[in-house]
Design a protein around this motif. Structure first.
Motif, PDB file in Angstrom:
ATOM      1  N   GLY A 180      45.536  40.122  46.490  1.00  0.00           N
ATOM      2  CA  GLY A 180      46.294  38.917  46.188  1.00  0.00           C
ATOM      3  C   GLY A 180      45.427  37.812  45.622  1.00  0.00           C
ATOM      4  N   ASP A 213      52.590  31.766  48.090  1.00  0.00           N
ATOM      5  CA  ASP A 213      51.745  32.815  48.650  1.00  0.00           C
ATOM      6  C   ASP A 213      52.413  33.331  49.930  1.00  0.00           C
ATOM      7  N   ILE A 244      51.828  36.366  51.460  1.00  0.00           N
ATOM      8  CA  ILE A 244      51.123  37.559  51.907  1.00  0.00           C
ATOM      9  C   ILE A 244      51.337  37.838  53.391  1.00  0.00           C
ATOM     10  N   VAL A 280      53.388  35.601  45.321  1.00  0.00           N
ATOM     11  CA  VAL A 280      52.285  36.542  45.538  1.00  0.00           C
ATOM     12  C   VAL A 280      52.484  37.245  46.876  1.00  0.00           C
ATOM     13  N   SER A 281      52.319  38.554  46.860  1.00  0.00           N
ATOM     14  CA  SER A 281      52.463  39.343  48.083  1.00  0.00           C
ATOM     15  C   SER A 281      51.445  40.489  48.021  1.00  0.00           C
ATOM     16  N   GLY A 282      51.623  41.487  48.882  1.00  0.00           N
ATOM     17  CA  GLY A 282      50.702  42.606  48.871  1.00  0.00           C
ATOM     18  C   GLY A 282      50.824  43.459  50.110  1.00  0.00           C
ATOM     19  N   GLY A 318      47.167  43.692  45.460  1.00  0.00           N
ATOM     20  CA  GLY A 318      48.088  42.570  45.558  1.00  0.00           C
ATOM     21  C   GLY A 318      49.148  42.708  44.486  1.00  0.00           C
TER      22      GLY A 318
END
Length: 388
Positions: A99, A203, A205, A233-235, A248
Protein backbone atom coordinates in the motif's frame (compact mmCIF):
# COMPACT_ATOMS: atom_id res chain seq x y z
CA UNK A 1 29.21 13.53 -2.74
CA UNK A 2 25.82 15.20 -2.26
CA UNK A 3 22.33 13.77 -2.08
CA UNK A 4 19.38 15.05 -4.06
CA UNK A 5 17.39 17.92 -2.61
CA UNK A 6 14.30 15.67 -2.61
CA UNK A 7 15.99 12.99 -0.51
CA UNK A 8 17.39 15.60 1.86
CA UNK A 9 13.83 16.66 2.69
CA UNK A 10 12.92 13.32 4.29
CA UNK A 11 14.08 11.26 7.27
CA UNK A 12 14.26 7.47 7.66
CA UNK A 13 11.13 5.78 9.02
CA UNK A 14 11.33 5.81 12.82
CA UNK A 15 9.19 2.68 13.08
CA UNK A 16 11.56 0.78 10.82
CA UNK A 17 14.57 2.25 12.61
CA UNK A 18 13.34 1.14 16.02
CA UNK A 19 12.47 -2.33 14.71
CA UNK A 20 15.93 -2.66 13.15
CA UNK A 21 17.58 -1.48 16.36
CA UNK A 22 15.65 -4.03 18.41
CA UNK A 23 16.66 -6.77 15.96
CA UNK A 24 20.32 -5.73 16.22
CA UNK A 25 20.19 -5.84 20.01
CA UNK A 26 18.59 -9.29 19.92
CA UNK A 27 21.31 -10.47 17.54
CA UNK A 28 23.85 -9.21 20.07
CA UNK A 29 22.26 -11.37 22.75
CA UNK A 30 19.91 -8.86 24.39
CA UNK A 31 16.40 -9.94 25.39
CA UNK A 32 14.26 -7.40 23.51
CA UNK A 33 10.49 -7.53 22.97
CA UNK A 34 9.55 -5.47 19.92
CA UNK A 35 6.17 -3.72 19.99
CA UNK A 36 7.27 -1.27 17.32
CA UNK A 37 6.23 -2.89 14.06
CA UNK A 38 2.74 -2.93 12.54
CA UNK A 39 2.67 -6.57 11.59
CA UNK A 40 0.13 -9.25 12.58
CA UNK A 41 1.76 -12.16 14.39
CA UNK A 42 -0.79 -14.61 12.95
CA UNK A 43 0.35 -17.08 10.27
CA UNK A 44 -0.63 -16.38 6.68
CA UNK A 45 -3.79 -18.44 5.94
CA UNK A 46 -2.97 -21.91 4.53
CA UNK A 47 -5.04 -21.44 1.38
CA UNK A 48 -3.00 -18.34 0.53
CA UNK A 49 0.28 -20.20 1.06
CA UNK A 50 -1.02 -23.03 -1.15
CA UNK A 51 -1.83 -20.56 -3.92
CA UNK A 52 1.71 -19.15 -3.83
CA UNK A 53 3.17 -22.66 -4.00
CA UNK A 54 0.90 -23.58 -6.89
CA UNK A 55 2.00 -20.49 -8.80
CA UNK A 56 5.63 -21.45 -8.31
CA UNK A 57 5.00 -25.03 -9.41
CA UNK A 58 3.21 -23.73 -12.51
CA UNK A 59 6.21 -21.59 -13.45
CA UNK A 60 4.34 -18.33 -12.91
CA UNK A 61 7.60 -16.40 -12.52
CA UNK A 62 7.53 -13.98 -15.46
CA UNK A 63 6.70 -10.31 -15.90
CA UNK A 64 3.05 -9.36 -15.54
CA UNK A 65 1.28 -6.19 -16.70
CA UNK A 66 2.64 -3.22 -14.77
CA UNK A 67 -0.68 -2.42 -13.07
CA UNK A 68 -1.23 -6.04 -12.03
CA UNK A 69 -2.57 -9.21 -13.60
CA UNK A 70 -6.12 -8.98 -14.98
CA UNK A 71 -7.11 -11.73 -12.55
CA UNK A 72 -5.88 -9.80 -9.51
CA UNK A 73 -7.42 -6.52 -10.66
CA UNK A 74 -10.74 -8.34 -10.94
CA UNK A 75 -10.28 -9.93 -7.51
CA UNK A 76 -9.39 -6.53 -6.04
CA UNK A 77 -12.50 -5.01 -7.60
CA UNK A 78 -14.48 -7.80 -5.89
CA UNK A 79 -12.80 -6.87 -2.58
CA UNK A 80 -13.61 -3.18 -2.99
CA UNK A 81 -17.27 -4.00 -3.70
CA UNK A 82 -17.79 -6.75 -1.10
CA UNK A 83 -15.73 -5.37 1.77
CA UNK A 84 -15.75 -1.60 1.27
CA UNK A 85 -18.95 -1.00 -0.71
CA UNK A 86 -17.15 0.64 -3.66
CA UNK A 87 -18.37 -0.36 -7.11
CA UNK A 88 -15.35 0.04 -9.39
CA UNK A 89 -14.35 -1.69 -12.66
CA UNK A 90 -10.99 -3.51 -12.79
CA UNK A 91 -9.51 -0.90 -15.14
CA UNK A 92 -9.78 1.59 -12.27
CA UNK A 93 -7.72 -0.62 -9.95
CA UNK A 94 -3.94 -0.73 -9.70
CA UNK A 95 -1.83 -3.33 -7.90
CA UNK A 96 1.39 -2.17 -6.26
CA UNK A 97 4.24 -3.56 -4.17
CA UNK A 98 2.43 -2.75 -0.92
CA UNK A 99 0.00 0.00 0.00
CA UNK A 100 2.88 2.39 0.70
CA UNK A 101 3.94 2.27 -2.95
CA UNK A 102 0.41 3.10 -4.10
CA UNK A 103 0.36 6.15 -1.81
CA UNK A 104 3.83 7.19 -2.96
CA UNK A 105 2.93 6.99 -6.62
CA UNK A 106 -0.41 8.76 -6.20
CA UNK A 107 1.20 11.72 -4.45
CA UNK A 108 4.26 11.92 -6.71
CA UNK A 109 2.03 11.81 -9.79
CA UNK A 110 -0.09 14.77 -8.65
CA UNK A 111 1.88 17.10 -6.34
CA UNK A 112 3.93 20.15 -7.29
CA UNK A 113 5.92 22.66 -5.23
CA UNK A 114 3.47 25.04 -3.60
CA UNK A 115 0.77 22.41 -3.11
CA UNK A 116 -0.54 21.59 0.37
CA UNK A 117 -1.63 18.22 1.74
CA UNK A 118 -3.87 18.08 4.81
CA UNK A 119 -3.05 15.26 7.23
CA UNK A 120 -4.84 14.55 10.53
CA UNK A 121 -2.28 14.28 13.31
CA UNK A 122 -1.09 11.99 14.89
CA UNK A 123 -0.34 10.53 11.47
CA UNK A 124 1.27 7.47 9.93
CA UNK A 125 5.00 8.17 9.75
CA UNK A 126 5.32 8.00 5.96
CA UNK A 127 2.52 10.42 5.03
CA UNK A 128 4.39 13.70 5.63
CA UNK A 129 7.69 12.29 4.39
CA UNK A 130 6.19 11.32 1.02
CA UNK A 131 4.53 14.74 0.73
CA UNK A 132 7.83 16.49 1.44
CA UNK A 133 9.69 14.27 -1.02
CA UNK A 134 7.23 15.39 -3.70
CA UNK A 135 8.05 19.01 -2.93
CA UNK A 136 4.70 19.87 -1.36
CA UNK A 137 3.91 20.90 2.22
CA UNK A 138 2.27 18.69 4.83
CA UNK A 139 -0.31 20.61 6.86
CA UNK A 140 -1.19 19.02 10.20
CA UNK A 141 -4.80 18.88 11.36
CA UNK A 142 -4.29 18.23 15.09
CA UNK A 143 -6.62 15.83 16.87
CA UNK A 144 -6.92 14.82 20.52
CA UNK A 145 -7.76 11.72 22.50
CA UNK A 146 -10.78 13.55 23.92
CA UNK A 147 -12.03 14.07 20.36
CA UNK A 148 -11.46 10.44 19.42
CA UNK A 149 -8.44 11.43 17.30
CA UNK A 150 -10.84 12.48 14.53
CA UNK A 151 -11.00 15.75 12.61
CA UNK A 152 -14.28 17.67 12.32
CA UNK A 153 -15.91 19.12 9.20
CA UNK A 154 -15.40 22.67 10.53
CA UNK A 155 -11.72 21.96 11.13
CA UNK A 156 -11.35 20.62 7.60
CA UNK A 157 -13.19 23.55 6.04
CA UNK A 158 -11.03 26.06 7.89
CA UNK A 159 -7.82 24.40 6.69
CA UNK A 160 -8.62 24.28 2.97
CA UNK A 161 -7.01 26.93 0.76
CA UNK A 162 -6.57 27.30 -3.01
CA UNK A 163 -3.24 25.46 -2.56
CA UNK A 164 -4.87 22.38 -0.99
CA UNK A 165 -4.39 19.38 -3.28
CA UNK A 166 -5.06 16.36 -1.04
CA UNK A 167 -6.59 15.27 2.24
CA UNK A 168 -5.11 12.03 3.62
CA UNK A 169 -7.73 10.14 5.62
CA UNK A 170 -6.87 6.92 7.48
CA UNK A 171 -9.61 4.89 9.18
CA UNK A 172 -9.06 2.77 11.22
CA UNK A 173 -6.04 4.90 11.92
CA UNK A 174 -2.38 4.27 12.53
CA UNK A 175 -1.16 5.14 15.19
CA UNK A 176 -4.37 5.91 17.09
CA UNK A 177 -6.89 3.24 16.08
CA UNK A 178 -9.42 6.01 15.40
CA UNK A 179 -12.48 5.02 13.36
CA UNK A 180 -14.80 7.40 11.49
CA UNK A 181 -18.47 6.49 11.41
CA UNK A 182 -20.65 6.75 8.31
CA UNK A 183 -22.25 10.03 9.41
CA UNK A 184 -18.85 11.57 10.11
CA UNK A 185 -17.53 10.44 6.72
CA UNK A 186 -20.54 11.94 4.92
CA UNK A 187 -20.08 15.24 6.78
CA UNK A 188 -16.43 15.39 5.69
CA UNK A 189 -17.53 14.47 2.18
CA UNK A 190 -19.87 17.45 2.09
CA UNK A 191 -16.89 19.71 2.75
CA UNK A 192 -14.81 18.02 0.03
CA UNK A 193 -17.65 18.44 -2.46
CA UNK A 194 -17.36 22.23 -2.09
CA UNK A 195 -13.71 22.10 -3.20
CA UNK A 196 -13.45 20.28 -6.54
CA UNK A 197 -9.71 21.06 -6.85
CA UNK A 198 -9.08 18.78 -3.88
CA UNK A 199 -8.44 15.03 -3.85
CA UNK A 200 -8.85 12.60 -0.95
CA UNK A 201 -6.64 9.58 -0.32
CA UNK A 202 -8.66 7.18 1.82
CA UNK A 203 -6.27 4.69 3.42
CA UNK A 204 -8.46 1.72 4.40
CA UNK A 205 -5.73 -0.87 4.92
CA UNK A 206 -7.01 -1.64 8.46
CA UNK A 207 -10.70 -1.80 7.49
CA UNK A 208 -11.14 -5.50 8.47
CA UNK A 209 -9.72 -4.81 11.95
CA UNK A 210 -12.31 -2.85 13.90
CA UNK A 211 -13.79 -3.94 17.20
CA UNK A 212 -17.08 -2.09 17.63
CA UNK A 213 -19.05 -4.48 15.45
CA UNK A 214 -20.06 -1.71 13.07
CA UNK A 215 -19.90 -1.66 9.29
CA UNK A 216 -16.80 -0.02 7.89
CA UNK A 217 -17.48 3.37 6.29
CA UNK A 218 -15.28 4.80 3.57
CA UNK A 219 -15.65 8.00 1.58
CA UNK A 220 -15.99 6.55 -1.93
CA UNK A 221 -18.88 4.35 -0.75
CA UNK A 222 -20.61 6.92 1.46
CA UNK A 223 -20.29 9.73 -1.11
CA UNK A 224 -20.28 8.10 -4.57
CA UNK A 225 -20.74 11.53 -6.13
CA UNK A 226 -17.10 12.19 -5.16
CA UNK A 227 -15.76 9.27 -7.23
CA UNK A 228 -13.64 11.59 -9.37
CA UNK A 229 -11.92 12.99 -6.27
CA UNK A 230 -11.21 9.87 -4.18
CA UNK A 231 -8.43 7.27 -4.27
CA UNK A 232 -9.03 4.32 -1.92
CA UNK A 233 -6.01 2.27 -0.82
CA UNK A 234 -6.32 -1.25 0.55
CA UNK A 235 -4.42 -4.53 0.47
CA UNK A 236 -3.74 -7.89 2.09
CA UNK A 237 -0.81 -7.10 4.40
CA UNK A 238 -2.82 -6.54 7.59
CA UNK A 239 -5.99 -8.47 6.80
CA UNK A 240 -4.24 -11.67 5.71
CA UNK A 241 -0.85 -11.39 7.51
CA UNK A 242 0.95 -11.03 4.17
CA UNK A 243 3.27 -8.14 5.00
CA UNK A 244 6.31 -9.69 3.33
CA UNK A 245 4.50 -10.49 0.10
CA UNK A 246 4.14 -6.75 -0.61
CA UNK A 247 0.78 -6.38 -2.33
CA UNK A 248 -1.35 -3.26 -2.13
CA UNK A 249 -4.32 -2.24 -4.25
CA UNK A 250 -5.87 1.13 -5.00
CA UNK A 251 -9.09 2.18 -6.71
CA UNK A 252 -9.85 5.61 -8.08
CA UNK A 253 -10.57 7.73 -11.14
CA UNK A 254 -9.18 6.29 -14.34
CA UNK A 255 -6.89 9.25 -15.08
CA UNK A 256 -5.18 8.87 -11.70
CA UNK A 257 -4.79 5.09 -11.98
CA UNK A 258 -3.21 5.55 -15.42
CA UNK A 259 -0.82 8.18 -14.04
CA UNK A 260 0.20 5.90 -11.16
CA UNK A 261 0.77 3.03 -13.59
CA UNK A 262 2.96 5.25 -15.77
CA UNK A 263 5.12 6.10 -12.77
CA UNK A 264 5.17 2.49 -11.60
CA UNK A 265 6.36 1.37 -15.03
CA UNK A 266 9.57 3.34 -14.47
CA UNK A 267 10.05 2.62 -10.75
CA UNK A 268 9.41 -1.00 -9.84
CA UNK A 269 7.52 -2.40 -12.79
CA UNK A 270 4.97 -5.04 -11.89
CA UNK A 271 4.54 -6.40 -8.36
CA UNK A 272 5.90 -9.93 -7.82
CA UNK A 273 3.97 -12.49 -9.85
CA UNK A 274 3.87 -15.07 -7.04
CA UNK A 275 2.60 -12.49 -4.56
CA UNK A 276 -0.12 -11.49 -7.01
CA UNK A 277 -1.28 -15.11 -7.34
CA UNK A 278 -1.44 -15.39 -3.55
CA UNK A 279 -3.39 -12.13 -3.31
CA UNK A 280 -6.03 -13.41 -5.77
CA UNK A 281 -6.75 -16.28 -3.40
CA UNK A 282 -6.67 -13.93 -0.41
CA UNK A 283 -9.39 -11.77 -1.93
CA UNK A 284 -11.47 -14.56 -3.48
CA UNK A 285 -11.00 -17.25 -0.83
CA UNK A 286 -12.64 -17.72 2.59
CA UNK A 287 -12.67 -14.73 4.92
CA UNK A 288 -14.15 -16.43 7.99
CA UNK A 289 -10.80 -16.59 9.83
CA UNK A 290 -10.96 -12.82 10.25
CA UNK A 291 -13.64 -13.08 12.93
CA UNK A 292 -11.29 -15.13 15.10
CA UNK A 293 -8.38 -12.76 14.46
CA UNK A 294 -10.49 -9.75 15.39
CA UNK A 295 -11.62 -11.36 18.64
CA UNK A 296 -8.08 -12.31 19.62
CA UNK A 297 -6.85 -8.81 18.87
CA UNK A 298 -9.75 -7.30 20.81
CA UNK A 299 -8.81 -9.33 23.89
CA UNK A 300 -5.21 -8.19 23.54
CA UNK A 301 -6.33 -4.58 23.10
CA UNK A 302 -8.40 -4.66 26.28
CA UNK A 303 -5.55 -6.24 28.24
CA UNK A 304 -3.00 -3.70 27.00
CA UNK A 305 -5.27 -0.70 27.63
CA UNK A 306 -5.96 -1.88 31.17
CA UNK A 307 -2.27 -2.46 31.89
CA UNK A 308 -1.15 0.87 30.42
CA UNK A 309 -3.74 2.87 32.33
CA UNK A 310 -2.63 1.16 35.55
CA UNK A 311 0.95 2.49 35.19
CA UNK A 312 1.36 5.87 36.93
CA UNK A 313 2.03 8.60 34.39
CA UNK A 314 0.73 6.68 31.38
CA UNK A 315 -2.72 6.73 29.78
CA UNK A 316 -4.31 5.58 26.56
CA UNK A 317 -7.84 5.62 25.16
CA UNK A 318 -9.46 2.44 23.84
CA UNK A 319 -8.72 2.19 20.10
CA UNK A 320 -11.70 1.20 17.96
CA UNK A 321 -9.63 -0.41 15.20
CA UNK A 322 -6.18 -1.44 13.90
CA UNK A 323 -3.76 -2.85 16.50
CA UNK A 324 -2.09 0.13 18.12
CA UNK A 325 -2.38 2.13 21.32
CA UNK A 326 -1.23 5.75 21.32
CA UNK A 327 0.13 6.16 24.84
CA UNK A 328 0.34 9.57 26.50
CA UNK A 329 3.23 10.03 28.93
CA UNK A 330 3.00 13.79 29.53
CA UNK A 331 3.20 13.49 33.35
CA UNK A 332 6.55 11.70 32.99
CA UNK A 333 8.23 13.98 30.49
CA UNK A 334 9.95 16.07 33.16
CA UNK A 335 12.14 13.00 33.72
CA UNK A 336 13.18 12.72 30.07
CA UNK A 337 14.65 15.16 27.57
CA UNK A 338 12.22 13.99 24.87
CA UNK A 339 9.86 11.21 23.92
CA UNK A 340 12.76 9.62 22.03
CA UNK A 341 14.76 9.57 25.27
CA UNK A 342 11.81 7.90 26.97
CA UNK A 343 11.69 5.22 24.27
CA UNK A 344 15.43 4.62 24.54
CA UNK A 345 14.97 4.19 28.29
CA UNK A 346 12.29 1.56 27.64
CA UNK A 347 14.55 -0.11 25.07
CA UNK A 348 17.28 -0.41 27.71
CA UNK A 349 14.70 -2.25 29.82
CA UNK A 350 13.93 -4.68 26.98
CA UNK A 351 10.93 -3.18 25.16
CA UNK A 352 10.95 -1.47 21.74
CA UNK A 353 8.19 1.07 21.11
CA UNK A 354 8.02 4.10 18.77
CA UNK A 355 8.18 7.69 19.97
CA UNK A 356 5.11 9.89 19.49
CA UNK A 357 7.26 12.40 17.60
CA UNK A 358 7.43 9.92 14.72
CA UNK A 359 3.69 10.46 14.30
CA UNK A 360 3.60 14.22 14.81
CA UNK A 361 3.22 14.04 18.60
CA UNK A 362 5.56 14.90 21.47
CA UNK A 363 4.75 13.26 24.77
CA UNK A 364 4.42 9.52 24.50
CA UNK A 365 4.78 6.47 22.30
CA UNK A 366 2.92 3.95 20.16
CA UNK A 367 2.55 0.31 21.12
CA UNK A 368 1.56 -2.42 18.68
CA UNK A 369 -0.49 -5.14 20.33
CA UNK A 370 -0.18 -7.47 17.33
CA UNK A 371 2.09 -9.71 19.38
CA UNK A 372 1.85 -12.96 21.34
CA UNK A 373 -0.17 -12.65 24.56
CA UNK A 374 2.68 -13.81 26.79
CA UNK A 375 5.10 -11.36 25.16
CA UNK A 376 2.63 -8.52 25.63
CA UNK A 377 2.24 -9.36 29.32
CA UNK A 378 6.00 -9.46 29.83
CA UNK A 379 6.55 -6.25 27.85
CA UNK A 380 4.02 -4.36 29.94
CA UNK A 381 5.58 -5.70 33.12
CA UNK A 382 8.95 -4.37 31.92
CA UNK A 383 7.47 -0.97 31.04
CA UNK A 384 5.90 -0.68 34.49
CA UNK A 385 9.20 -1.60 36.15
CA UNK A 386 11.20 0.78 33.94
CA UNK A 387 8.97 3.73 34.88
CA UNK A 388 8.49 2.88 38.57
Amino acid sequence: MTLSAALARIAPSQTTAMTDRAAALRAAGRDIISLSVGEPDFPTPPHVIAAAKAALDAGDTRYTPVAGTPRLREAAALHFKRDLGIDVPPRQVIVSAGGKQAIFHALLATLNPGDDVLIPSPWWVSYPEIVCFAGAEAIALPTTAAGGFRITPDQLEAAITPQTRWLLLNSPGNPTGAVYGAEEIRALGAVVARHPQMLVLSDDIYAPLRYDGGQHATLAAQCPELASQVLTVSGVSKSHAMTGLRIGVAAGPEWLIEAMARLQSHSSGNPASISQAAAVTAFEGPQDFLADWRERLRVRRDSVVTAINAIPGLSTPVPDGAFYCMVDAAPLMARFASDEALCLHLLEHGVAVVAASAFGGQTGFRISFAADDALLDEALRRIAKALA
